[in-house]
Scaffold this active site. Structure first.
Site, short mmCIF file in Angstrom:
data_model
loop_
_atom_site.label_atom_id
_atom_site.label_comp_id
_atom_site.label_asym_id
_atom_site.label_seq_id
_atom_site.Cartn_x
_atom_site.Cartn_y
_atom_site.Cartn_z
N ASP A 1 -8.94 -6.99 -4.04
CA ASP A 1 -8.58 -5.66 -3.51
C ASP A 1 -9.26 -4.61 -4.38
OD1 ASP A 1 -7.41 -3.29 -2.69
OD2 ASP A 1 -5.35 -3.99 -2.93
N HIS B 1 -7.75 -5.62 0.21
CA HIS B 1 -6.49 -4.90 0.33
C HIS B 1 -5.65 -5.44 1.49
CE1 HIS B 1 -3.88 -1.52 -0.46
NE2 HIS B 1 -4.01 -1.04 0.75
N SER C 1 0.84 -1.20 0.00
CA SER C 1 0.00 0.00 0.00
C SER C 1 0.88 1.26 0.00
CB SER C 1 -0.95 -0.06 1.20
OG SER C 1 -1.98 0.88 1.09
#
Lengths: 333, 333
Positions: free
Chosen positions: B274, B307, B131
């Site tokens: 995700d 995610h 991320s």
């Protein structure tokens, strides 16, 4: 024009609570002798269907007010004329707020049926609703076979997923704990659009392209959300948001055994980019309707506008509704 | 164990603002003579990578602390030891709060590089981040060719979409206008999971199955969000949330011309479910890296956990990282 039906005797809710008096705000369009189209609105709607659903309803439109008698009521718990949390509690002289009794999808239906009895309308030729609107119609058609001939359920659901409930929870938490309906609305608004639709509309455009960084709104999409929240705060009641979102969470249309098959003929429409109540939800409804022996058709329509597509001019969707609406009522027109 | 580097001279940010003193909290694992693995953490992480990323980092694990020297620092703007909005502003003796200067992805990288110089580490053998962690590594590798040999970017992005920015906006609005970081976290948490993952975990289970309806938490997924928000409020600073989310909004890794191709070899991993920084983001990064002539591989890994998959035990993902990590450093081990 919105009229109000006052039911002095009130209504006993599914919970056993009694609500009196009950006021029902409603709007009618077109000649009362024409076939009846009944509209159920979604979470933030009102009785004036030909205003908020002007893409579909009006003279010469798919739901043609020159050929149908179109009726719509503000929902129970609403803040647009029908009794709800912002109404005065006769026991205290103050607004109910969260003292308003909790209610269910069946109670929403009971209010619609109360209105129709008062208007001396015995049968609905076509019931139409998107999102929560479609959920009410589904419940109604299952509970009262024979009352709705044809139903158009657009991006509806028969039961919410954990993710759906989670988004509702966060919205309610924002309202109950922080008096932050603006936050609730902004978040919900994102879930009504699609990633693709937002990208087409906003990309990464900034209000002032070379301005310094800031923690406050700068990107156009931020200004858009600010604006949406502002107009929503000015017109909507947080109590209505709490109660109607909760009706959806607890809703489970096929939880009960149904000894009798529904007599309604259903058109289900979902949209390819809707991730709030997407195609899976309509597929699940159709599977259950088939099990009950009901006549239903489902179409997934390509559209980049997410859940909001049901309010937009999406030609394929309008064509499907038009075909469905006119296929059997032609003789009556 | 977390140690702190104090840089008395401070740091001049990309904006021109000067921040002094600068404290950098960091953790080191394994023998300093081993090849260096540098970890960049995501929005809510800290220096203790072997704690929050224990699925990947530790003795005998994919990033084996018996074979690598693993280093991780709390980010600039963080609230876990590195200077940030909750630090004392020497000019006032009070916490900076929103007087903290705005900063960029390059400033996050500058702090990592400052730490490495102080630790006399000249080259990073392998940089790993998920991320926002991956975004820092991408920026670093593009700006400073020759400093990072191999980079693992897990569910990273080179620039956020309008929807990504919109979610960040709502979180910041909740914090700035309503002091409601709990709401921000709850909403973000939903976006880190997937609809399927939430359904597997919670379905529509209620805490007390036959209890009466309520506006407050009842479904298990609601209690879960309450709990997540509560532990988050206790450990995290709203200022950090504001500033680090804003770094991501403005980030645009490939906006500048790059005269020199990156020397780094990249592994990109994205996860099928995700929807925060999904496969499209990794595909876009790889397309740009190819244009620059960089060596990169991208894999989309099937995982139902959204995610958050980057923090979970997803065997295929771990296998890919392991292969990539050991393929060229084998000789050095």
């Amino acid at each position: 024009m919105v009229e109000t039906l006052v039911v002095e005797g009130g209504l006993t809710l599914e919970s056993g609570a009694h609500l009196a008096p009950l006021e029902i705000a409603y709007a009618r369009y077109g000649d009362p002798s024409h076939p009846v189209v009944y509209i159920c609105h979604a979470l933030t709607g009102d009785a004036e269907a030909a205003v908020w659903w002007d893409t579909l309803i009006g003279p010469g439109k798919v739901l043609d007010t020159d050929r149908f008698h179109v009726v719509c009521a503000n929902l129970l718990g609403g803040c647009m004329g029908t009794t709800g949390p912002s109404s005065t509690n006769p026991a205290t002289g103050e607004p109910y707020g969260t003292d308003f009794p909790l209610f269910t999808m069946r109670d929403l239906v009971a209010v619609h049926r109360t209105l129709l009895r008062a208007l001396e309308i015995e049968r609905v030729d076509i019931a139409v609703g998107g999102s929560l609107g479609g959920m009410q119609i589904l419940q109604w058609s299952l509970d009262f076979p024979g009352e709705i001939d044809r139903a158009v359920l657009v991006c509806a659901s028969s039961r919410l997923t954990a993710q759906n409930i989670a988004f509702s929870k966060v919205a309610r938490h924002a309202i109950l704990t922080h008096d932050a309906m603006d936050v609730a609305r902004m978040m919900a608004h994102i879930t009504y659009l699609s990633e693709e639709g937002m990208e087409r509309k906003f990309q990464r455009a900034r209000r002032v392209p070379d301005a310094d960084m800031t923690l406050h709104s700068d990107f156009e999409v931020e200004h858009y959300l600010d604006h949406q929240a502002k107009i929503f705060l000015a017109r909507f009641d947080p109590g209505t948001y709490l109660y109607l979102s909760r009706v959806m969470d607890y809703y489970d249309a096929f939880a009960d055994e149904r000894p009798q098959p529904p007599t309604t003929k259903y058109l289900l429409v979902s949209f390819s980019s809707d991730w709030r109540f997407g195609t899976d939800h309509s597929v699940a409804i159709q599977r259950q309707l088939k099990t009950l022996g009901a006549d239903s058709t489902h179409h997934e329509v390509e559209s980049p506008w997410g859940h909001d597509s049901f309010l937009m001019n999406v030609p394929e969707y309008h064509r499907l509704v038009k075909e469905f609406v006119y296929q059997d009522v032609a003789s009556a027109l």
